[in-house]
Scaffold this motif. Structure first.
Motif, short mmCIF file in Angstrom:
data_model
loop_
_atom_site.label_atom_id
_atom_site.label_comp_id
_atom_site.label_asym_id
_atom_site.label_seq_id
_atom_site.Cartn_x
_atom_site.Cartn_y
_atom_site.Cartn_z
N ALA A 129 1.90 8.74 -12.99
CA ALA A 129 0.59 8.62 -13.65
C ALA A 129 0.33 7.17 -14.05
CB ALA A 129 0.53 9.52 -14.87
N ILE A 130 1.36 6.48 -14.52
CA ILE A 130 1.21 5.07 -14.90
C ILE A 130 0.89 4.23 -13.67
CG2 ILE A 130 2.43 3.03 -15.75
CD1 ILE A 130 4.07 4.91 -17.52
N MET A 131 1.64 4.44 -12.60
CA MET A 131 1.46 3.64 -11.40
C MET A 131 0.07 3.85 -10.78
SD MET A 131 4.12 1.88 -11.27
CE MET A 131 5.76 1.89 -12.01
N ARG A 132 -0.41 5.07 -10.83
CA ARG A 132 -1.73 5.35 -10.25
C ARG A 132 -2.86 4.83 -11.13
NH1 ARG A 132 0.57 11.12 -8.79
NH2 ARG A 132 1.25 10.73 -6.64
N GLY A 133 -2.55 4.61 -12.41
CA GLY A 133 -3.58 4.10 -13.31
C GLY A 133 -3.46 2.62 -13.59
N GLY A 134 -2.58 1.94 -12.84
CA GLY A 134 -2.35 0.52 -13.05
C GLY A 134 -3.47 -0.36 -12.53
N PRO A 135 -3.32 -1.68 -12.67
CA PRO A 135 -4.38 -2.60 -12.27
C PRO A 135 -4.56 -2.72 -10.75
CG PRO A 135 -2.42 -3.81 -12.94
CD PRO A 135 -2.18 -2.36 -13.27
N HIS A 136 -3.56 -2.25 -9.98
CA HIS A 136 -3.63 -2.36 -8.53
C HIS A 136 -3.69 -0.96 -7.90
CE1 HIS A 136 -2.66 -6.55 -9.10
NE2 HIS A 136 -1.55 -6.21 -9.74
N THR A 137 -4.48 -0.84 -6.84
CA THR A 137 -4.56 0.42 -6.12
C THR A 137 -3.34 0.52 -5.21
OG1 THR A 137 -6.97 0.37 -6.15
CG2 THR A 137 -5.92 1.83 -4.54
N LEU A 138 -2.52 1.55 -5.43
CA LEU A 138 -1.29 1.71 -4.68
C LEU A 138 -1.36 2.93 -3.78
CD1 LEU A 138 1.30 1.08 -7.56
CD2 LEU A 138 0.52 -0.56 -5.85
N ARG A 139 -0.79 2.81 -2.59
CA ARG A 139 -0.67 3.96 -1.70
C ARG A 139 0.39 4.90 -2.26
NH1 ARG A 139 0.00 -0.27 1.82
NH2 ARG A 139 2.14 0.41 2.24
N ASP A 140 0.35 6.16 -1.84
CA ASP A 140 1.33 7.14 -2.33
C ASP A 140 2.76 6.66 -2.08
OD1 ASP A 140 -0.67 8.79 -3.19
OD2 ASP A 140 -0.57 10.16 -1.48
N GLU A 141 2.99 6.04 -0.93
CA GLU A 141 4.32 5.53 -0.60
C GLU A 141 4.76 4.46 -1.59
OE1 GLU A 141 6.59 3.07 3.00
OE2 GLU A 141 4.54 3.80 3.26
#
Length: 281
Positions: A129-141
């Protein structure tokens, strides 16, 4: 500060002590082994990795005992081995890599977090949840890679000889339903379970404490087994973890952590608070 590894630092300090005990200057030692003053200085300051062969040559010059020589050569070999996190260097910035390297060597870790559950206590879903809400758009991988990195760091807490971990978290962080109520409920349950480990202490700074010295940001203080390895502190910045080793900075960080421990609830009261918040969900 950007340490290569604490093994390299210990090796450099030991080489300096051995040279000084032999009564040699950097220039004199360098001349004897056909090297340069700057090269030996980089060895002693862990700015350049020293080969096992060079370690043996230097310690032979310094007339150190064979047993000590063998230990130092072994240390040189260990210092050259990359940590597990190096395979993620294409994902992580240099500051984060440096922080993980020193955290992996620490025998005692104190961490205060004002906005989130401390990283070493986060569940996989909370991390996602943190990673998906961070300042950068990240792929699932990319998200999953970062989850694995954090879980890898957490493994030390359950090792045979784990570090002492004192976690202090602001109550506001526990009220924030990161990932939704179900994720947060699982996270609070995980905190209660982790608090049962003999090496883990969790304290909550209650909202009623008002403004306190830790309100401005997260803080880590790391201690190490070898007395030659000084205490380090780390603070979170927009550029990643910033490692601090200046005495004045360390004194300030120690005072802040001491204040946080004083205003935080006791471990038992903190467990009661976490249980109350869990029931509220």
């Amino acid at each position: 500060m950007a340490p290569k590894s604490f093994r390299a630092r210990r090796l450099g300090i030991a080489l300096r002590h051995a040279r000084e005990a032999a009564g040699l200057t950097l220039e004199q030692a360098a001349d004897e082994i056909n090297s340069t003053r700057s090269t030996l200085s980089r060895y002693e300051n862990a700015q350049t990795m020293v080969s096992p062969a060079s370690v043996r040559a230097l310690l032979t010059l310094y007339k150190r005992p064979e047993s000590e020589m063998d230990d130092m050569v072994a240390l040189a070999k260990e210092a050259r081995k990359p940590g597990w996190w190096v395979s993620y260097s294409y994902i992580l910035d240099r500051r984060t890599i440096d922080f993980i390297a020193v955290e992996a060597e620490a025998t005692a870790i104190a961490n205060f977090e004002p906005s989130l559950v401390p990283g070493l206590l986060q569940t996989p879903e909370y991390i996602r949840a943190i990673m998906r809400g961070g300042p950068h758009t990240l792929r699932d991988e990319e998200v999953e890679q970062r989850v694995q990195i954090r879980i890898g760091r957490q493994e030390r807490l359950k090792e045979t000889d784990p570090p002492i971990f004192d976690a202090i978290v602001d109550e506001g962080a526990l009220l924030r339903p990161v990932g939704g109520e179900a994720v947060m409920a699982a996270q609070l349950q995980a905190l209660l379970k982790m608090s049962e480990l003999p090496n883990v202490t969790i304290q909550v700074v209650p909202l009623k404490a008002g403004y306190h010295r830790g309100t401005r940001g997260s803080l880590h203080i790391l201690e190490f087994a070898d007395p030659e390895d000084p205490t380090l502190a780390s603070v979170e910045t927009v550029a990643g973890q910033l490692i601090l080793d200046r005495p004045a900075d360390l004194r300030t960080c120690a005072k802040i952590m001491e204040h946080l421990r004083a205003v935080a609830l006791s471990p038992a009261e903190s467990r009661d608070t976490i249980n109350r918040l869990l029931k509220g969900l």
